[in-house]
Design a protein around this motif. Structure first.
Motif, PDB file in Angstrom:
ATOM      1  N   ILE A   1       0.580  -1.437   0.285  1.00 62.44           N
ATOM      2  CA  ILE A   1       0.139  -0.029   0.212  1.00 62.44           C
ATOM      3  C   ILE A   1       0.689   1.421   0.434  1.00 62.44           C
ATOM      4  N   LEU A   2       1.381   1.722   0.988  1.00 60.02           N
ATOM      5  CA  LEU A   2       2.205   2.306   0.293  1.00 60.02           C
ATOM      6  C   LEU A   2       3.372   2.414  -0.662  1.00 60.02           C
ATOM      7  N   ASP A   3       3.851   1.848  -0.749  1.00 63.86           N
ATOM      8  CA  ASP A   3       4.318   1.833  -2.087  1.00 63.86           C
ATOM      9  C   ASP A   3       4.227   2.270  -3.164  1.00 63.86           C
ATOM     10  N   TYR A   4       2.821   2.309  -3.247  1.00 60.71           N
ATOM     11  CA  TYR A   4       1.874   2.259  -4.303  1.00 60.71           C
ATOM     12  C   TYR A   4       1.381   3.744  -4.214  1.00 60.71           C
ATOM     13  N   LEU A   5       1.483   3.956  -2.553  1.00 65.02           N
ATOM     14  CA  LEU A   5       0.856   5.215  -2.895  1.00 65.02           C
ATOM     15  C   LEU A   5       2.372   6.177  -2.687  1.00 65.02           C
ATOM     16  N   ARG A   6       3.358   6.103  -2.308  1.00 67.22           N
ATOM     17  CA  ARG A   6       4.546   6.576  -2.793  1.00 67.22           C
ATOM     18  C   ARG A   6       5.023   6.785  -4.322  1.00 67.22           C
ATOM     19  N   LYS A   7       4.622   5.457  -5.126  1.00 64.64           N
ATOM     20  CA  LYS A   7       4.524   5.923  -6.736  1.00 64.64           C
ATOM     21  C   LYS A   7       3.808   6.768  -7.161  1.00 64.64           C
ATOM     22  N   GLY A   8       2.609   6.703  -6.530  1.00 63.80           N
ATOM     23  CA  GLY A   8       1.896   8.712  -7.363  1.00 63.80           C
ATOM     24  C   GLY A   8       0.595   7.789  -7.549  1.00 63.80           C
ATOM     25  N   ILE A   9       0.193   6.411  -7.221  1.00 55.53           N
ATOM     26  CA  ILE A   9      -1.304   5.403  -6.695  1.00 55.53           C
ATOM     27  C   ILE A   9      -2.439   6.227  -6.451  1.00 55.53           C
ATOM     28  N   LYS A  10      -3.720   6.364  -6.782  1.00 60.35           N
ATOM     29  CA  LYS A  10      -4.081   7.166  -6.062  1.00 60.35           C
ATOM     30  C   LYS A  10      -5.152   6.285  -5.112  1.00 60.35           C
ATOM     31  N   VAL A  11      -4.460   5.847  -4.109  1.00 59.39           N
ATOM     32  CA  VAL A  11      -4.981   5.021  -3.163  1.00 59.39           C
ATOM     33  C   VAL A  11      -5.386   5.768  -1.846  1.00 59.39           C
ATOM     34  N   THR A  12      -6.706   4.405  -1.573  1.00 59.03           N
ATOM     35  CA  THR A  12      -7.424   4.883  -0.762  1.00 59.03           C
ATOM     36  C   THR A  12      -7.690   3.703   0.618  1.00 59.03           C
ATOM     37  N   LEU A  13      -7.808   3.709   1.765  1.00 60.11           N
ATOM     38  CA  LEU A  13      -8.271   2.839   3.035  1.00 60.11           C
ATOM     39  C   LEU A  13      -9.639   2.660   3.660  1.00 60.11           C
ATOM     40  N   SER A  14      -9.342   1.405   3.146  1.00 57.46           N
ATOM     41  CA  SER A  14     -10.824   1.037   4.093  1.00 57.46           C
ATOM     42  C   SER A  14     -10.532   0.006   4.812  1.00 57.46           C
ATOM     43  N   THR A  15     -11.652  -0.999   5.455  1.00 54.25           N
ATOM     44  CA  THR A  15     -11.538  -2.538   5.740  1.00 54.25           C
ATOM     45  C   THR A  15     -12.398  -3.331   5.464  1.00 54.25           C
ATOM     46  N   ASP A  16     -13.152  -3.457   4.694  1.00 51.22           N
ATOM     47  CA  ASP A  16     -13.528  -4.268   3.767  1.00 51.22           C
ATOM     48  C   ASP A  16     -14.310  -5.209   4.754  1.00 51.22           C
ATOM     49  N   ASN A  17     -14.104  -5.855   5.944  1.00 49.81           N
ATOM     50  CA  ASN A  17     -14.706  -6.329   6.872  1.00 49.81           C
ATOM     51  C   ASN A  17     -14.883  -6.166   8.483  1.00 49.81           C
ATOM     52  N   ARG A  18     -14.785  -5.237   8.832  1.00 51.17           N
ATOM     53  CA  ARG A  18     -14.954  -4.722  10.199  1.00 51.17           C
ATOM     54  C   ARG A  18     -14.921  -6.019  11.085  1.00 51.17           C
ATOM     55  N   THR A  19     -15.594  -6.438  11.083  1.00 49.19           N
ATOM     56  CA  THR A  19     -16.101  -7.299  12.185  1.00 49.19           C
ATOM     57  C   THR A  19     -15.771  -8.702  11.917  1.00 49.19           C
ATOM     58  N   VAL A  20     -15.653  -8.957  10.397  1.00 52.46           N
ATOM     59  CA  VAL A  20     -14.399 -10.650  10.572  1.00 52.46           C
ATOM     60  C   VAL A  20     -13.219  -9.516  10.072  1.00 52.46           C
ATOM     61  N   SER A  21     -12.991  -9.367  10.472  1.00 53.61           N
ATOM     62  CA  SER A  21     -11.356  -9.186  10.410  1.00 53.61           C
ATOM     63  C   SER A  21     -10.847  -8.024  11.382  1.00 53.61           C
ATOM     64  N   ARG A  22     -12.158  -7.811  12.557  1.00 52.83           N
ATOM     65  CA  ARG A  22     -11.574  -7.385  13.652  1.00 52.83           C
ATOM     66  C   ARG A  22     -10.954  -5.828  13.981  1.00 52.83           C
ATOM     67  N   VAL A  23     -11.394  -5.557  12.845  1.00 52.29           N
ATOM     68  CA  VAL A  23     -10.794  -3.889  12.825  1.00 52.29           C
ATOM     69  C   VAL A  23     -11.740  -3.004  12.571  1.00 52.29           C
ATOM     70  N   THR A  24     -10.650  -1.621  12.696  1.00 46.87           N
ATOM     71  CA  THR A  24     -11.667  -0.328  12.905  1.00 46.87           C
ATOM     72  C   THR A  24     -10.862   0.398  11.631  1.00 46.87           C
ATOM     73  N   LEU A  25     -11.141   1.706  10.896  1.00 51.85           N
ATOM     74  CA  LEU A  25     -10.928   1.893  10.300  1.00 51.85           C
ATOM     75  C   LEU A  25      -9.622   3.061  10.861  1.00 51.85           C
ATOM     76  N   SER A  26      -9.595   3.613  11.879  1.00 54.13           N
ATOM     77  CA  SER A  26      -8.507   3.830  12.816  1.00 54.13           C
ATOM     78  C   SER A  26      -7.758   2.804  13.830  1.00 54.13           C
ATOM     79  N   GLU A  27      -7.990   1.929  13.594  1.00 51.78           N
ATOM     80  CA  GLU A  27      -6.911   0.898  14.038  1.00 51.78           C
ATOM     81  C   GLU A  27      -5.903   0.349  12.809  1.00 51.78           C
ATOM     82  N   GLU A  28      -7.160   0.650  11.582  1.00 48.11           N
ATOM     83  CA  GLU A  28      -6.358   0.517  10.171  1.00 48.11           C
ATOM     84  C   GLU A  28      -5.274   1.397   9.333  1.00 48.11           C
TER      85      GLU A  28
END
Ligand SMILES: [Zn+2]
Length: 345
Positions: A267-294
């Motif tokens: 993800i960061l390699d893509y961002l630094r190369k100039g790809i228009k990267v965004t960040l999400s969780t996909d599945n908050r419960t299944v992956s036990r993650v919030t966007l802030s935690e991501e």
């Protein structure tokens, strides 16, 4: 205040969040017991291991098995409404000011609901959440690859029908190995004609060519994941030259073994190369993650800095399937949080 608490205070947007993968464990537990789907003796802790990934699994199939109880409870208007409302509530707690919620309406017709009733129930719940918490939302309807083109057409028709009421676009999801983009051209060309925004899950499970095909053949304006783009420099160049946004969800990719571990995520390699990267969780419960935690994980594991965090958030606003007016408001909210953001370095 620790770093995670600060991140929670920064206004964020989330573009890739599946409703069925983001139901609160407590809610699912309660509904499963009410419906007699699980034994009365089972504890919430045990139940959590049935609906969440405790460690990465070695196949997308195993990952998808975690959704079976979610689909069972998402079969009544009341439940769907409640779950959509709670997702907005959770977004609010997480500092997410705009969220695009996606689901496959045809997965929820196992009992007596019609597709229209399902979509209306999601919108009613999300709208109630919006009124209470001031979190804006857009609904994306998913067509599932294995269900074939006729069902995709049906999903696109439904999206067009509910376009003025909160549905902003369509997605193509599921098994991309066996059901390539070529199979869905007619349906998605039609979606574009109907003025729907299009995003497609592609390059998630290994086939990087699907990324370019989804843009060229299916008129995708964003790509879900796109993680395997690195396998072909031409694909990377295509993403940069055409500024095709990627909806990246690192924890989910670790969970499905699309990457070996968090540190090796591109993800960061893509961002630094100039790809228009965004960040999400996909599945908050299944992956036990919030966007802030991501975001916190990206800082911890990949040394994301505050400027890069701001870039990820702004990219998300730029490519959201919402009005320019709302984007302007969201940018203003992010601007006001600059002080908290600068403390993160
Ligand atoms: Zn997804």
């Amino acid at each position: 205040m620790n770093r995670l608490d600060k991140i929670k205070k920064i206004p964020k947007v989330e573009l890739h969040c599946h409703l069925d993968g983001s139901i609160r464990v407590e809610t699912m537990f309660e509904l499963c017991k009410d419906q007699g789907l699980i034994s009365k003796n089972i504890s919430i802790k045990e139940f959590a291991t049935m609906v969440q990934l405790i460690e990465p699994c070695n196949s997308l199939k195993k990952y998808l098995e975690k959704f079976s109880y979610a689909i069972e409870v998402l079969q009544s208007k009341e439940n769907i409404k409640r779950i959509a409302f709670e997702l907005i509530e959770d977004a609010s707690i997480d500092g997410v000011m705009y969220i695009e919620i996606r689901f496959a309406p045809l997965n929820h017709t196992a009992r007596d609901l019609t597709e229209d009733e399902i979509i209306e129930a999601v919108i009613t719940g999300a709208e109630e959440g919006k009124q209470k918490y001031n979190v804006s939302y857009g609904i994306i309807l998913c067509a599932m690859r294995h269900e074939g083109i006729e069902r995709s057409r049906k999903v696109i028709e439904l999206a067009a029908k509910h376009k003025s009421f909160g549905v902003v676009g369509v997605d193509l999801a599921g098994n991309e190995q066996d059901y390539g983009p070529e199979l869905f051209i007619d349906a998605f060309v039609e979606a574009e004609k109907k003025g729907l925004h299009i995003t497609v899950h592609a390059g998630e499970t290994g086939n990087e060519e699907n990324i370019v095909k989804s843009v060229k053949l299916l008129k995708a304006r964003r790509i879900g994941h796109g993680i395997h783009a690195y396998k072909n420099p031409e694909v990377i160049k295509f993403l940069i030259d055409n500024q095709i946004p990627l909806e990246m969800c690192p924890t989910s990719n670790v969970d499905t073994n699309a990457v070996d571990n968090y540190k090796s995520h591109p993800i960061l390699d893509y961002l630094r190369k100039g790809i228009k990267v965004t960040l999400s969780t996909d599945n908050r419960t299944v992956s036990r993650v919030t966007l802030s935690e991501e975001y916190n994980m990206l800082m911890e594991q990949l040394n994301l800095n505050a400027n890069e965090m701001q870039k990820l958030i702004e990219n998300g606003i730029d490519v959201a399937f919402c009005s320019e007016e709302l984007k302007k408001q969201l940018r203003e909210q992010v601007f006001k949080a600059k002080n908290i953001m600068s403390e993160l370095n």
